[in-house]
Design an enzyme around this catalytic site. Structure first.
Site, PDB file in Angstrom:
ATOM      1  N   GLN A   1       0.958  -1.370   0.000  1.00 45.25           N
ATOM      2  CA  GLN A   1       0.115  -0.031   0.023  1.00 45.25           C
ATOM      3  C   GLN A   1       0.630   1.272  -0.071  1.00 45.25           C
ATOM      4  O   GLN A   1       1.741   1.337   0.964  1.00 45.25           O
ATOM      5  CB  GLN A   1      -0.891  -0.108   1.289  1.00 45.25           C
TER       6      GLN A   1
ATOM      7  N   HIS B   1      -3.411   4.275  -1.231  1.00 45.87           N
ATOM      8  CA  HIS B   1      -4.112   4.682  -0.005  1.00 45.87           C
ATOM      9  C   HIS B   1      -4.858   6.152  -0.382  1.00 45.87           C
ATOM     10  O   HIS B   1      -4.175   6.900  -0.286  1.00 45.87           O
ATOM     11  CB  HIS B   1      -3.105   4.678   1.232  1.00 45.87           C
TER      12      HIS B   1
ATOM     13  N   HIS C   1      -9.344   7.584   4.489  1.00 42.79           N
ATOM     14  CA  HIS C   1      -8.991   7.968   6.112  1.00 42.79           C
ATOM     15  C   HIS C   1      -8.547   9.198   6.432  1.00 42.79           C
ATOM     16  O   HIS C   1      -7.842   9.623   7.513  1.00 42.79           O
ATOM     17  CB  HIS C   1      -8.163   6.868   6.657  1.00 42.79           C
TER      18      HIS C   1
ATOM     19  N   TYR D   1      -6.035  11.013   4.876  1.00 45.39           N
ATOM     20  CA  TYR D   1      -4.695  11.074   4.463  1.00 45.39           C
ATOM     21  C   TYR D   1      -4.637  12.150   3.149  1.00 45.39           C
ATOM     22  O   TYR D   1      -5.529  12.713   2.588  1.00 45.39           O
ATOM     23  CB  TYR D   1      -4.011   9.956   4.229  1.00 45.39           C
TER      24      TYR D   1
ATOM     25  N   ARG E   1      -7.785   2.391  -2.379  1.00 44.72           N
ATOM     26  CA  ARG E   1      -8.604   2.366  -1.021  1.00 44.72           C
ATOM     27  C   ARG E   1      -9.198   3.696  -0.989  1.00 44.72           C
ATOM     28  O   ARG E   1      -8.401   4.660  -1.072  1.00 44.72           O
ATOM     29  CB  ARG E   1      -7.844   1.836  -0.139  1.00 44.72           C
TER      30      ARG E   1
ATOM     31  N   GLY F   1      -8.400  -7.302   9.339  1.00 45.99           N
ATOM     32  CA  GLY F   1      -7.406  -6.546   9.991  1.00 45.99           C
ATOM     33  C   GLY F   1      -6.972  -7.036  11.187  1.00 45.99           C
ATOM     34  O   GLY F   1      -6.242  -8.064  11.402  1.00 45.99           O
ATOM     35  N   ARG F   2      -7.613  -6.474  12.425  1.00 45.47           N
ATOM     36  CA  ARG F   2      -7.146  -6.918  13.740  1.00 45.47           C
ATOM     37  C   ARG F   2      -7.285  -8.449  13.998  1.00 45.47           C
ATOM     38  O   ARG F   2      -6.217  -8.927  14.807  1.00 45.47           O
ATOM     39  CB  ARG F   2      -7.891  -6.079  14.644  1.00 45.47           C
TER      40      ARG F   2
END
Length: 367
Positions: free
Chosen positions: A104, A171, A174, A176, A224, A334-335
């Site tokens: 990414q 990316h 979010h 950014y 994304r 993810g987590r």
């Protein structure tokens, strides 16, 4: 394995990408690459997820070659001889285990806290030099600086192809840099990169087009994006399917192959009157494959982990129903994969009682 999850472990095939199953490791920043260089521990970390049954690895965010792209000295670079040699070692480890992997590529823009980042004396990069609260802390990017950044993304993608990555993810989510251009709250430009919703996609579309030109027609490009921002969970780029279609069209035309649609909770509908989530609507509107993501298997959303919060498990059998109806094609986890690299294998073998609650302590080490 519950029958509803059968399709999760079926092969995925598109014109540019084939995978053994539909499970993707979501990109998650880990801060384990001192001076931007990923070591053997990073290679082993991703290899273990492939051995545990993950079909595609999307790496943590890796920054492009700009002095103010990175939020922290331990975030990996995607430029420079040492960093690229480290990533080549990661690719070999993943391929050696039979997996596929994409980096990414990332620039944090105004989300950078200069006192925690490399080159703290330099101002942040941003479309208009303002924060979401309209406080001005920098100058807008100039045309020459934008040209430099577009090339930096293309150079990173070229490097990814040259060292053997199976594609690249941009990316654009979010809050950014790329997402700051999308978001009217932070993009007040009056040139070709600002204005209405479609004009605010121009920066991203130029990056996608530059990557397509640099890597060729057959190299997979994943993009994304998200509605929500870390600066404002309630922010939205599109309030209707029509607005979402207008936003996506320039990105499709520039060369995106797959959209990675980031939500905080994948089971939530995106627009009133339809059960489709963001990935479902994106697929319906573009006809392209999509990746859904957002608290798969867990009861709390991603941002809670940054506050040091643990999360219990949550049933995700409804994923199978959505895959069966072709709402989306791939599922990013993810987590749950940070917590346990064998999570896919346990799910596939029906060992649901062995799935672990997520502990925020797992962020303290790379296992």
């Amino acid at each position: 394995m519950p029958r509803k999850l059968d399709k999760l472990f079926s092969p995925f095939s598109s014109p540019k990408l084939s995978l053994p199953n539909r499970l993707v490791m979501a990109p998650m920043t880990r801060f384990f690459s001192p001076d931007g260089v990923p070591g053997q521990n990073v290679a082993d970390y991703y290899r273990r997820r492939v051995e545990g049954g993950t079909g595609l690895i999307i790496t943590e965010g890796t920054v492009v070659n700009d002095p103010v792209a990175s939020p922290h000295p331990n975030v990996p670079h995607f430029y420079g001889e040492k960093a690229l040699a480290g990533w080549e070692n990661v690719v070999k480890a993943v391929h050696g285990a039979g997996g596929k992997i994409m980096p990414q590529i990332w620039h944090v823009g105004m989300a950078r806290r200069a006192n925690e980042a490399p080159n703290p004396e330099l101002p942040n990069a941003s479309p208009s030099g303002i924060l979401h609260n309209e406080k001005k802390i920098a100058e807008p990017l100039t045309e020459d600086e934008i040209e430099f950044l577009v090339k930096a993304y293309a150079d990173a993608a070229t490097a990814a192809k040259n060292i053997g990555f199976d594609g690249v993810e941009i990316h654009g989510a979010h809050g950014y840099l790329i997402d700051q251009f999308f978001w009217e709250q932070m993009n007040r430009r009056e040139d070709e990169y600002g204005g209405d919703q479609v004009k605010r996609t121009s920066f991203a579309a130029r990056i996608v087009a530059a990557i397509r030109a640099a890597t060729g027609d057959e190299y997979p490009i994943v993009f994304r994006f998200s509605q929500w921002k870390q600066q404002d969970y309630s922010a939205r780029l599109a309030e209707s399917p029509e607005e979402l279609a207008a936003f996506l069209k320039p990105l499709v035309e520039a060369g995106v192959d797959i959209f990675h649609c980031s939500t905080r909770r994948y089971w939530e509908p995106e627009f009133e009157g339809s059960p489709l989530n963001l990935a479902g609507w994106t697929k319906k509107l573009t006809g392209l494959p999509t990746i859904t993501v957002g608290s798969v298997g867990l009861s709390k959303d991603m941002m809670s982990s940054f506050k040091g919060e643990d999360s219990g498990t949550r049933s995700f059998e409804d994923l199978g129903d959505r895959l069966e109806t072709d709402e989306f094609d791939l599922v990013a986890v993810g987590r749950a994969l940070i917590q346990d690299p064998e999570w896919p294998k346990k799910v596939r073998e029906g060992r649901m009682d062995e799935l672990e609650d997520y502990s925020a302590k797992s962020l303290a080490e790379l296992v």
